[in-house]
Design an enzyme around this catalytic site. Structure first.
Site, mmCIF file in Angstrom:
data_model
loop_
_atom_site.group_PDB
_atom_site.id
_atom_site.type_symbol
_atom_site.label_atom_id
_atom_site.label_comp_id
_atom_site.label_asym_id
_atom_site.label_seq_id
_atom_site.Cartn_x
_atom_site.Cartn_y
_atom_site.Cartn_z
ATOM 1 C CG ASN A 76 -0.439 -0.329 2.296
ATOM 2 O OD1 ASN A 76 1.135 -0.263 2.673
ATOM 3 N ND2 ASN A 76 -0.855 -0.124 3.519
ATOM 4 C CG ASP A 82 -8.300 5.134 12.187
ATOM 5 O OD1 ASP A 82 -8.377 4.437 13.267
ATOM 6 O OD2 ASP A 82 -8.908 4.996 11.155
#
Length: 144
Positions: A76, A82
């Site tokens: 990626n 998060d």
């Protein structure tokens, strides 16, 4: 100074440390031995879970030597963790794709992270013109 709660999933990797004055990126290590053949993919466990401060996220990228040393790329290209990914079993991983046969040993430094504040709430205002000079091209060179 921010304090980060961290859980280690193994005692086989070195503890994370922030090295002031050198870089604000922190190395992450493989939490297990990994053997990959060219063309194989694996989520490599990094042996840690963290509770990031509210309003922050972690950006995970390969170290500059990762491809040279191990022949892997991060699929990626940049991982984002998060602050909601903070459970006891929310271990961090590096999604790796091997371009050659390779061995990664437990505790090898394979990627790095830093934390950044979340982007502020944005509102987009559509315009016919931005009112700026036309640079006549693509990117900073202005050439197509």
């Amino acid at each position: 100074m921010k304090t980060i709660k961290i859980k280690y999933f193994t005692d086989k990797i070195e503890k994370l440390k922030y090295i002031e004055g050198k870089s604000d990126w922190i190395d992450l290590r493989a939490a297990e031995d990994v053997d990959l053949k060219a063309g194989e993919f694996k989520l490599i466990p990094l042996g840690v879970a963290m509770e990031l401060p509210k309003g922050y996220e972690a950006h995970i990228v390969p170290r500059s030597s990762t491809f040279k040393n191990f022949g892997i790329i991060q699929t990626n290209h940049q991982g984002v963790v998060d602050c909601s990914y903070c459970g006891d079993n929310d271990q961090w991983f590096m999604p790796a794709y091997a371009l050659r046969d390779t061995h990664i040993a437990v505790n090898d430094r394979i990627c790095q992270f830093r934390i950044v504040e979340n982007q502020p709430i944005l509102q987009f205002e559509e315009r016919e013109s931005l009112g700026n000079e036309d640079r006549g091209g693509i990117g900073s060179t202005g050439k197509q």
